[in-house]
Design an enzyme around this catalytic site. Structure first.
Site, mmCIF file in Angstrom:
data_model
loop_
_atom_site.group_PDB
_atom_site.id
_atom_site.type_symbol
_atom_site.label_atom_id
_atom_site.label_comp_id
_atom_site.label_asym_id
_atom_site.label_seq_id
_atom_site.Cartn_x
_atom_site.Cartn_y
_atom_site.Cartn_z
ATOM 1 N N LYS A 157 -18.103 11.874 -36.989
ATOM 2 C CA LYS A 157 -17.270 11.657 -35.807
ATOM 3 C C LYS A 157 -16.558 10.308 -35.868
ATOM 4 C CE LYS A 157 -19.907 9.272 -32.273
ATOM 5 N NZ LYS A 157 -20.551 9.266 -30.984
ATOM 6 N N LYS A 191 -32.071 14.834 -36.326
ATOM 7 C CA LYS A 191 -33.283 14.270 -35.712
ATOM 8 C C LYS A 191 -34.411 15.286 -35.769
ATOM 9 C CE LYS A 191 -31.011 11.039 -32.624
ATOM 10 N NZ LYS A 191 -31.618 9.781 -33.042
ATOM 11 N N HIS A 249 -22.434 15.554 -29.662
ATOM 12 C CA HIS A 249 -23.907 15.515 -29.647
ATOM 13 C C HIS A 249 -24.512 16.409 -28.554
ATOM 14 C CE1 HIS A 249 -23.171 12.253 -32.287
ATOM 15 N NE2 HIS A 249 -22.866 11.374 -31.354
ATOM 16 N N LYS A 340 -23.375 4.779 -20.376
ATOM 17 C CA LYS A 340 -23.739 3.468 -20.919
ATOM 18 C C LYS A 340 -24.272 2.580 -19.799
ATOM 19 C CE LYS A 340 -20.843 3.500 -24.930
ATOM 20 N NZ LYS A 340 -21.955 3.496 -25.889
#
Ligand code: NAD
Length: 492
Positions: A157, A191, A249, A340
């Site tokens: 990405k 992951k 994601h 964030k």
């Protein structure tokens, strides 16, 4: 309560991959230094990298092979200090490195690159450079006869910023490489817990019969970051949380949670099922979306301290109510949020089950539901929250306890699962595309996201402010409250 105890039978079984030549374009950049080279080193430390593997760094910076080796030694000292404690492996790793100065916008240096590559080993090109160079590199690899029909190309990405640019990127790569040669990395898929989600679902008889609208009330997917945009303000302000996190994601996490069991665990079977999920997504309704921008707090400054445009409407937080309109999921909302400067750095999928149909214990009305929490970070693991009788006298009191399948608990405190990049790079060498996005998936995800980007751009409304260190704007809480639900607390 622990579901499984320390299990010494669960040791890692490392099978060395076949010999390869891996070319890293952008080898002096941040991604290569922090992630790719340390990941490769760890695979060598674990015995997975064959001794005759070659890693060829390519970048614009003038450097000899020796100075590149020094550069990598320093990067390892900083990001993989274990390397210094394993001098023999470190020496072998540095010996596997080579370096070439090539400005990929020009045609010089490519013949030298071609000569460094061996004809009889796997050939992979990792494009650790900005996306504007992807097409340039693919074209030149082709033009200079360096890309063979068996070689692989790896990109990461941002893979486009809307449907049109994603299509253009796919076309550029597709002009030089077959789809079977293109590895689009989404490191979330590398992951351990994300792969474990598939194991939990499809290797156990327990969950799959419950994995539908009859038994599941809703699903929450949270990717919370505690840091702000900091030095990345320039890039981030053009992107925003929806493009930076949701389209890629979070979409992947949604797909793996919602997809039908593939007939086989292979690349196209899995990716076909993920694609069907994206195609089943209802168009987003703006009133069921929330965007936010963080305000200052804790001495960190606000979003506007890091971007140039004082009127920016780019979101640093997004929450969405998503509906998968198919037989399995009709009526089960998937709530997504990412942002964030939130309270903690947490990524998790929470599958909230329905309450039992009849309450025989009075306390059941106030008890929470069963929840399966799939935690990606910080501590990877899976927890099933269950209701049990509180031990001791005093009548039938109920309590919620977690059945913990955390990897450290199950496999021992010293368990060190491979980092996502370790796993994914080895998959590239093995030629296994299962954990990589296919071109049609990428386009379909943009097709779903684009209308919301457009609607937000047209709207005069501004993103809601939220306090740094909290859990996002009030509107995000309201998104669930009005459905009679609430978010799981963001806590590490
Ligand atoms: P960077 O700016 O730190 O490094 C870029 C590299 O590309 C350098 O080695 C530079 O020499 C090389 N380069 C630039 N122009 C070149 C040219 N014309 N010819 C040859 N080499 C050239 O960038 P980065 O942070 O390493 O990111 C690389 C890519 O990976 C970007 O697309 C980024 O969005 C993506 N990415 C980065 C991270 C990360 O953690 N840094 C994470 C995910 C994705």
């Amino acid at each position: 309560m622990r579901l499984i105890g320390k299990n010494s039978a669960m040791v890692s079984r490392v099978i060395p991959v076949t010999p390869f030549d891996l070319v890293i374009f952008g080898a002096t950049g941040d991604l290569a230094r922090r992630k790719l080279l340390p990941a490769l080193f760890r695979r060598m430390l674990d015995g997975q990298m064959p001794t005759n593997a070659k890693i060829i760094g390519v970048a614009r910076r003038q450097m000899s092979r020796e100075s590149f080796q020094d550069f990598v030694r320093e990067a390892l000292a900083e990001f993989e200090p274990e390397a210094l404690a394993a001098p023999k492996v470190l020496k072998a790793f540095l010996a596997a490195l080579d370096y070439l100065v090539v400005d990929v916008m020009g045609d010089a240096g490519w013949a030298d690159l071609g000569q460094k590559l061996r004809p009889d080993v796997v050939r992979a090109f990792y494009l650790s450079v900005g996306p504007s160079l992807f097409g340039e590199i693919a074209t030149r690899l082709n033009r200079h006869g360096i890309a063979t029909p068996q070689s692989r190309i790896v990109v990461e990405k941002p893979l486009g910023h809307d449907l049109a640019s994603a299509k253009a990127l796919n076309a550029q790569l597709g002009a030089c490489f077959d789809e079977q040669q293109i590895y689009r990395i989404d490191h979330y898929l590398g992951k351990e817990t994300v792969q474990n989600l598939m194991a939990i679902r499809f290797a156990n008889a327990l969950f799959e019969p419950l994995w539908n609208s009859q038994h599941i009330d809703h699903v929450q997917i949270t990717v919370a970051e505690s840091i702000g945009v900091e030095g990345r303000g320039g890039y981030y302000d053009k992107s925003g949380a929806l493009r930076d996190m949701v389209q890629n994601h979070m979409m992947q996490l949604l797909c793996l949670t919602a997809m039908e069991p593939p007939a086989k665990f292979n690349a196209d079977f899995v990716r076909d099922e993920k694609l069907k999920v994206i195609r089943a997504l209802e168009p987003l309704r703006v009133e069921e979306t929330v965007r936010g921008q963080y305000r200052g707090g804790g001495g960190e400054g606000s979003y506007f301290d890091h971007v140039e445009n004082p009127a920016s409407k780019t979101e640093s937080f997004v929450a969405l109510k998503v509906e998968v309109e198919n037989w399995r999921w009709a009526g089960v909302p998937f709530y997504l949020r990412t942002g964030k400067r939130l309270r903690a750095r947490v990524s998790e999928i929470v599958v909230v089950f329905k309450k039992p149909p009849h309450a025989i214990f009075p306390e059941m009305a106030t008890q929470g539901s069963n929840e399966l929490v799939i935690r990606l970070q910080p501590d990877e693991g899976i927890t099933l929250n269950m209701t049990i009788k509180e031990p001791g006298p005093g009548g039938m009191r109920l309590a919620q306890v977690p059945l913990d399948m955390s990897f450290a608990e199950a496999l021992g405190e010293d368990f060190h699962g491979p980092d996502a990049y370790e796993r994914l790079i080895m998959d590239v060498i093995r030629g296994d595309q299962t954990l990589f996005m296919r071109g049609d998936e990428l386009e379909e995800a943009w097709r779903w996201v684009d209308p919301l980007v457009a609607a937000w751009a047209e709207s005069s409304a501004r993103p809601a402010g939220y306090d740094a260190g909290g859990s996002g704007p009030e509107d995000a809480l309201a998104l669930l409250h009005r459905d009679g639900r609430k978010w799981r607390e963001i806590e590490s």
